[in-house]
Motif scaffolding. Structure first.
Motif, PDB file in Angstrom:
ATOM      1  N   GLY A 162       0.818  -1.193   0.000  1.00  0.00           N
ATOM      2  CA  GLY A 162       0.000   0.000   0.000  1.00  0.00           C
ATOM      3  C   GLY A 162       0.855   1.246   0.000  1.00  0.00           C
ATOM      4  O   GLY A 162       2.092   1.183   0.071  1.00  0.00           O
ATOM      5  N   GLN A 163       0.210   2.408  -0.074  1.00  0.00           N
ATOM      6  CA  GLN A 163       0.937   3.675  -0.168  1.00  0.00           C
ATOM      7  C   GLN A 163       1.400   4.200   1.187  1.00  0.00           C
ATOM      8  O   GLN A 163       2.249   5.086   1.246  1.00  0.00           O
ATOM      9  CB  GLN A 163       0.064   4.727  -0.858  1.00  0.00           C
ATOM     10  CG  GLN A 163      -0.943   5.440   0.037  1.00  0.00           C
ATOM     11  CD  GLN A 163      -2.116   4.583   0.458  1.00  0.00           C
ATOM     12  OE1 GLN A 163      -2.329   3.488  -0.068  1.00  0.00           O
ATOM     13  NE2 GLN A 163      -2.891   5.066   1.412  1.00  0.00           N
ATOM     14  N   GLY A 164       0.851   3.691   2.264  1.00  0.00           N
ATOM     15  CA  GLY A 164       1.230   4.099   3.601  1.00  0.00           C
ATOM     16  C   GLY A 164       0.292   5.124   4.197  1.00  0.00           C
ATOM     17  O   GLY A 164      -0.307   5.930   3.490  1.00  0.00           O
ATOM     18  N   THR A 165       0.175   5.102   5.518  1.00  0.00           N
ATOM     19  CA  THR A 165      -0.609   6.087   6.251  1.00  0.00           C
ATOM     20  C   THR A 165       0.170   6.509   7.494  1.00  0.00           C
ATOM     21  O   THR A 165       0.751   5.674   8.193  1.00  0.00           O
ATOM     22  CB  THR A 165      -2.002   5.536   6.619  1.00  0.00           C
ATOM     23  OG1 THR A 165      -2.781   6.564   7.239  1.00  0.00           O
ATOM     24  CG2 THR A 165      -1.911   4.341   7.556  1.00  0.00           C
ATOM     25  N   GLN A 166       0.207   7.810   7.762  1.00  0.00           N
ATOM     26  CA  GLN A 166       1.019   8.357   8.853  1.00  0.00           C
ATOM     27  C   GLN A 166       0.311   8.199  10.189  1.00  0.00           C
ATOM     28  O   GLN A 166      -0.866   8.544  10.333  1.00  0.00           O
ATOM     29  CB  GLN A 166       1.315   9.838   8.602  1.00  0.00           C
ATOM     30  CG  GLN A 166       2.093  10.522   9.723  1.00  0.00           C
ATOM     31  CD  GLN A 166       3.530  10.059   9.802  1.00  0.00           C
ATOM     32  OE1 GLN A 166       4.221   9.986   8.790  1.00  0.00           O
ATOM     33  NE2 GLN A 166       3.979   9.732  11.013  1.00  0.00           N
ATOM     34  N   VAL A 167       1.045   7.695  11.166  1.00  0.00           N
ATOM     35  CA  VAL A 167       0.594   7.634  12.555  1.00  0.00           C
ATOM     36  C   VAL A 167       1.576   8.436  13.399  1.00  0.00           C
ATOM     37  O   VAL A 167       2.775   8.151  13.389  1.00  0.00           O
ATOM     38  CB  VAL A 167       0.508   6.190  13.068  1.00  0.00           C
ATOM     39  CG1 VAL A 167       0.241   6.167  14.576  1.00  0.00           C
ATOM     40  CG2 VAL A 167      -0.566   5.423  12.324  1.00  0.00           C
ATOM     41  N   THR A 168       1.073   9.439  14.110  1.00  0.00           N
ATOM     42  CA  THR A 168       1.903  10.273  14.962  1.00  0.00           C
ATOM     43  C   THR A 168       1.341  10.255  16.374  1.00  0.00           C
ATOM     44  O   THR A 168       0.168  10.577  16.583  1.00  0.00           O
ATOM     45  CB  THR A 168       1.970  11.716  14.445  1.00  0.00           C
ATOM     46  OG1 THR A 168       2.471  11.727  13.109  1.00  0.00           O
ATOM     47  CG2 THR A 168       2.880  12.561  15.331  1.00  0.00           C
ATOM     48  N   VAL A 169       2.174   9.887  17.334  1.00  0.00           N
ATOM     49  CA  VAL A 169       1.783   9.809  18.735  1.00  0.00           C
ATOM     50  C   VAL A 169       2.592  10.839  19.512  1.00  0.00           C
ATOM     51  O   VAL A 169       3.817  10.757  19.564  1.00  0.00           O
ATOM     52  CB  VAL A 169       2.004   8.405  19.314  1.00  0.00           C
ATOM     53  CG1 VAL A 169       1.483   8.334  20.739  1.00  0.00           C
ATOM     54  CG2 VAL A 169       1.332   7.355  18.434  1.00  0.00           C
ATOM     55  N   SER A 170       1.913  11.791  20.124  1.00  0.00           N
ATOM     56  CA  SER A 170       2.571  12.849  20.881  1.00  0.00           C
ATOM     57  C   SER A 170       2.642  12.478  22.354  1.00  0.00           C
ATOM     58  O   SER A 170       1.785  11.744  22.859  1.00  0.00           O
ATOM     59  CB  SER A 170       1.827  14.172  20.709  1.00  0.00           C
ATOM     60  OG  SER A 170       0.519  14.097  21.257  1.00  0.00           O
ATOM     61  N   PRO A 171       3.669  12.985  23.065  1.00  0.00           N
ATOM     62  CA  PRO A 171       3.785  12.684  24.501  1.00  0.00           C
ATOM     63  C   PRO A 171       2.647  13.250  25.321  1.00  0.00           C
ATOM     64  O   PRO A 171       2.288  12.702  26.346  1.00  0.00           O
ATOM     65  CB  PRO A 171       5.124  13.346  24.887  1.00  0.00           C
ATOM     66  CG  PRO A 171       5.860  13.504  23.603  1.00  0.00           C
ATOM     67  CD  PRO A 171       4.814  13.770  22.577  1.00  0.00           C
TER      68      PRO A 171
END
Length: 120
Positions: A111-120
């Motif tokens: 797949g093309q990818g999907t961004q996952v961002t986890v902040s503190p």
């Protein structure tokens, strides 16, 4: 003819949850295994979780007990439920389908990818 499309990524605080989805389109007879990989900047792409056509699952040690992979063979779809997210889970998550059977061949697709961002 075969395309994988991920969805469900986003920004979340540590301890939160996200559910990723990946749908394989095209005239597909069957898929052997469907996996989720992730890649952070400057790091190698790593296997996060995988599931066979029969439902056997495997997980990276870093996500065991927090992530759950599932699939719907009839819809050629795989999901990744991510709970208790940590900043170190931040990455682009990629769907990978192994042994995709069509009328002409058996192949593997990303797949093309999907961004996952986890902040503190």
């Amino acid at each position: 003819q075969v395309q994988l499309v991920e969805s469900g990524g986003g920004l979340v605080q540590a301890g939160g949850s996200l559910r990723l989805s990946c749908a394989a389109s095209g005239t597909i007879f069957s898929i052997n295994a469907m996996d989720w990989y992730r890649q952070a900047p400057g790091k190698q792409r790593e296997l996060v979780a995988g599931i066979t056509s029969g439902g056997t699952t495997n997980y990276a040690d870093s996500v065991k007990g927090r992530f759950t992979i599932s699939r719907d063979n009839a819809k050629n779809t795989v999901h990744l439920q991510m709970n208790t997210l940590k900043p170190e889970d931040t990455a682009v998550y990629y769907c990978y389908a192994n042994g995709v059977r069509t009328s002409s061949r058996v192949g593997d697709y990303w797949g093309q990818g999907t961004q996952v961002t986890v902040s503190p």
